[in-house]
Design an enzyme around this catalytic site. Structure first.
Site, PDB file in Angstrom:
ATOM      1  N   ASP A   1      -8.728  -4.081   8.240  1.00  0.00           N
ATOM      2  CA  ASP A   1      -7.452  -4.730   8.520  1.00  0.00           C
ATOM      3  C   ASP A   1      -6.766  -5.083   7.194  1.00  0.00           C
ATOM      4  O   ASP A   1      -7.435  -5.389   6.214  1.00  0.00           O
ATOM      5  CB  ASP A   1      -7.700  -6.014   9.321  1.00  0.00           C
TER       6      ASP A   1
ATOM      7  N   HIS B   1      -4.636  -8.570  15.902  1.00  0.00           N
ATOM      8  CA  HIS B   1      -5.363  -7.687  14.982  1.00  0.00           C
ATOM      9  C   HIS B   1      -6.504  -6.979  15.712  1.00  0.00           C
ATOM     10  O   HIS B   1      -6.755  -5.801  15.503  1.00  0.00           O
ATOM     11  CB  HIS B   1      -5.917  -8.493  13.792  1.00  0.00           C
TER      12      HIS B   1
HETATM   13  C1  G50 Z   1       1.848 -15.010  10.002  1.00  0.00           C
HETATM   14  C2  G50 Z   1       2.721 -15.465   9.045  1.00  0.00           C
HETATM   15  C3  G50 Z   1       3.273 -14.569   8.119  1.00  0.00           C
HETATM   16  C4  G50 Z   1       2.961 -13.201   8.174  1.00  0.00           C
HETATM   17  C5  G50 Z   1       2.078 -12.758   9.175  1.00  0.00           C
HETATM   18  C6  G50 Z   1       1.513 -13.655  10.067  1.00  0.00           C
HETATM   19  C7  G50 Z   1       1.822 -11.290   9.209  1.00  0.00           C
HETATM   20  C8  G50 Z   1       0.692 -10.669   9.932  1.00  0.00           C
HETATM   21  C9  G50 Z   1       0.351  -9.319   9.344  1.00  0.00           C
HETATM   22  O1  G50 Z   1       0.652 -13.260  10.996  1.00  0.00           O
HETATM   23  O2  G50 Z   1       2.570 -10.595   8.580  1.00  0.00           O
HETATM   24  C10 G50 Z   1      -0.077  -9.385   7.923  1.00  0.00           C
HETATM   25  C11 G50 Z   1       0.482  -8.469   7.025  1.00  0.00           C
HETATM   26  C12 G50 Z   1       0.075  -8.470   5.702  1.00  0.00           C
HETATM   27  C13 G50 Z   1      -0.867  -9.393   5.247  1.00  0.00           C
HETATM   28  C14 G50 Z   1      -1.387 -10.300   6.124  1.00  0.00           C
HETATM   29  C15 G50 Z   1      -0.969 -10.298   7.485  1.00  0.00           C
HETATM   30  O3  G50 Z   1      -1.263  -9.374   3.966  1.00  0.00           O
HETATM   31  O4  G50 Z   1       3.080 -16.769   9.004  1.00  0.00           O
HETATM   32  O5  G50 Z   1       3.501 -12.318   7.309  1.00  0.00           O
END
Ligand code: G50
Ligand code: UDP
Length: 430
Positions: free
Chosen positions: A126, A29
């Site tokens: 973010d 991020h």
């Molecule tokens: C870890 C996980 C499931 C998951 C993610 C992880 C992401 C990261 C990006 O990092 O998708 C993200 C997108 C939308 C959101 C939060 C994070 O609301 O185990 O989906």
């Protein structure tokens, strides 16, 4: 918001809008936020928030190197109050941090508005912070944009998932996103199958708030994900979706302090052109020890030159196992003429540009995908968790797909999944 404005003699903007960027936890991020901050700082007044203490040491080093190399990006430090995680034993430390920042968002916002050197014109936040930040920004009348750090394919999934979730009472199955192709159940982030995890309700609310943002910047480009971008812009995925701008691939920042200080560059310099398979699973995808040994045996048997970055823990500072013990006695000695195994941080951007690197076995974190695409390095996709399977299987992308041994069904169409684990129903067909 980026109208022409008055420049100082140095060429740096004196007037114009003040953009405040708020990254979330994890290098996946932070890295794209630093890249965006660096490029916007040529155009207007930019502040980037550092939320402290960071979860990993990599983030902490990156922040200090970044701010000393980019003095035009203003630093705004925010000390996060301790977060009581006792209700979430064994939770991923990065998920706990996402929740902690959201809970402290009103405090962060008040400080930004009262202590910033200049009035805030707009926020770029973010996705993991949208639950709290999008409504807060609205209540103060500040435009709020989201920098989406994963693929447009993942963005379409995030936008559609709440609609699916609210209308579905049973277990999660294959999901047909409006206007796009089907997302097979094995591709869906594993965490979302468990509504009790701290991440799941946050993910759903973040997805709902996407539509309330003023705009979404995605670290992708038309040539990688045109159909998905068109479907999002035409509001096929979600009615009333805000403007979506593809700003990627975001270009690497230039931080001399961290360049070339390891054993990796001298080793690569000695290898023939395009001979090396680079093997890495990003900054936080820990691999079980048994799987590390199996992968080592596979690399040894392949006969290829390889550069392998090993990670055993989700948070880098927790990793204190010795390589020799991890890989098994004699492994390093046996492969010493053609393999380099490292633990800890490597400068991935630099080594993907090295002429000796011919291919990349990757977990498909989106930054890794865009960096490999930028430097024309072929990838062998081994998506492991989170958004990685969705990133790996998107349109216009022919990749080999290694079906993880823990997966019960293969998530890829059969022309793509060339290597399957024994637990996959397609295993015998290959
Ligand atoms: C870890 C996980 C499931 C998951 C993610 C992880 C992401 C990261 C990006 O990092 O998708 C993200 C997108 C939308 C959101 C939060 C994070 O609301 O185990 O989906
Ligand atoms: N990275 C790096 N060295 C490492 C591990 C990761 O430079 O040893 C960088 C990588 O180039 C990318 C980011 O950290 O920019 C990781 O983001 P990605 O989305 O690829 O994966 P994540 O770590 O979030 O799973």
């Amino acid at each position: 918001i980026l109208k022409p404005h008055k420049m100082a003699v140095s060429g740096k903007p004196l007037t114009g809008p003040h953009l405040v960027l708020i990254p979330s936890a994890g290098m996946g991020h932070l890295t794209p936020f630093s890249r965006l901050a660096a490029s916007l700082s040529d155009l207007c007044h930019v502040t980037m928030v550092s939320i402290l203490p960071t979860v990993s040491s990599a983030e902490s080093s990156h922040l200090s190197d970044f701010f000393s190399s980019y003095p035009d990006v203003h630093s705004f430090k925010f000390e996060l109050p301790p977060f009581d995680s006792s209700a979430y034993p064994n939770a991923d430390p990065f998920f706990l941090r996402f929740e902690g920042i959201n809970q402290s968002a009103p405090d962060l916002m008040t400080r930004l508005l009262t202590k910033s050197s200049k009035p805030v014109s707009a926020l770029i936040i973010d996705i993991t912070l949208s639950t709290s930040m999008v409504p807060l920004a609205k209540s103060f009348g500040i435009p709020c944009y989201i920098l989406f750090t994963a693929s447009a394919a993942m963005l379409s999934f995030c936008a559609y998932f709440p609609t699916y979730y609210d209308s579905n009472s049973g277990p999660i199955g294959d999901i047909q996103i409006n206007g796009l192709r089907m997302v097979p159940v094995a591709t869906i982030p594993q965490a979302l199958h468990n509504p009790k995890l701290i991440f799941t309700p946050l993910f759903i609310q973040n997805g709902k708030n996407l539509s309330k943002a003023d705009g979404i910047l995605v670290n992708t480009c038309e040539s990688l994900e045109k159909d998905t971008l068109v479907a999002l812009r035409d509001a096929h995925v979600q009615p009333g979706f805000p403007p979506v701008v593809a700003v990627g691939p975001l270009l690497p920042v230039n931080i001399p302090a961290i360049s070339g200080a390891s054993e990796v560059s001298p080793w690569l310099d000695m290898q023939p052109e395009k001979s090396v398979v680079y093997v890495s699973f990003g900054s936080r995808a820990a691999m079980p020890k048994e799987q590390i040994r199996e992968l080592g045996l596979g690399l040894e048997a392949s006969g290829c030159q390889f550069l392998w970055v090993v990670k055993t823990t989700v948070v880098d500072s927790h990793d204190n196992t010795e390589l020799e013990e991890l890989l098994g006695e004699g492994f390093l000695e046996r492969v010493k003429d053609r393999g380099l195994v490292v633990k800890g941080w490597v400068e991935q951007e630099e080594l993907l540009q090295h002429k000796a690197v011919g291919s990349f076995v990757s977990h498909c974190g989106w930054n890794s995908v865009t960096e490999a695409a930028l430097h024309g390095v072929r990838m062998l996709a081994w998506p492991r968790l989170g958004d990685q399977r969705i990133n790996a299987g998107r349109e216009r992308f022919r990749c080999l797909h290694i079906c993880d041994a823990s997966s019960v069904t293969c998530s890829e169409p059969s022309d793509r999944s060339l290597i399957c684990g024994p637990d996959c129903r397609d295993y015998r067909k290959k």
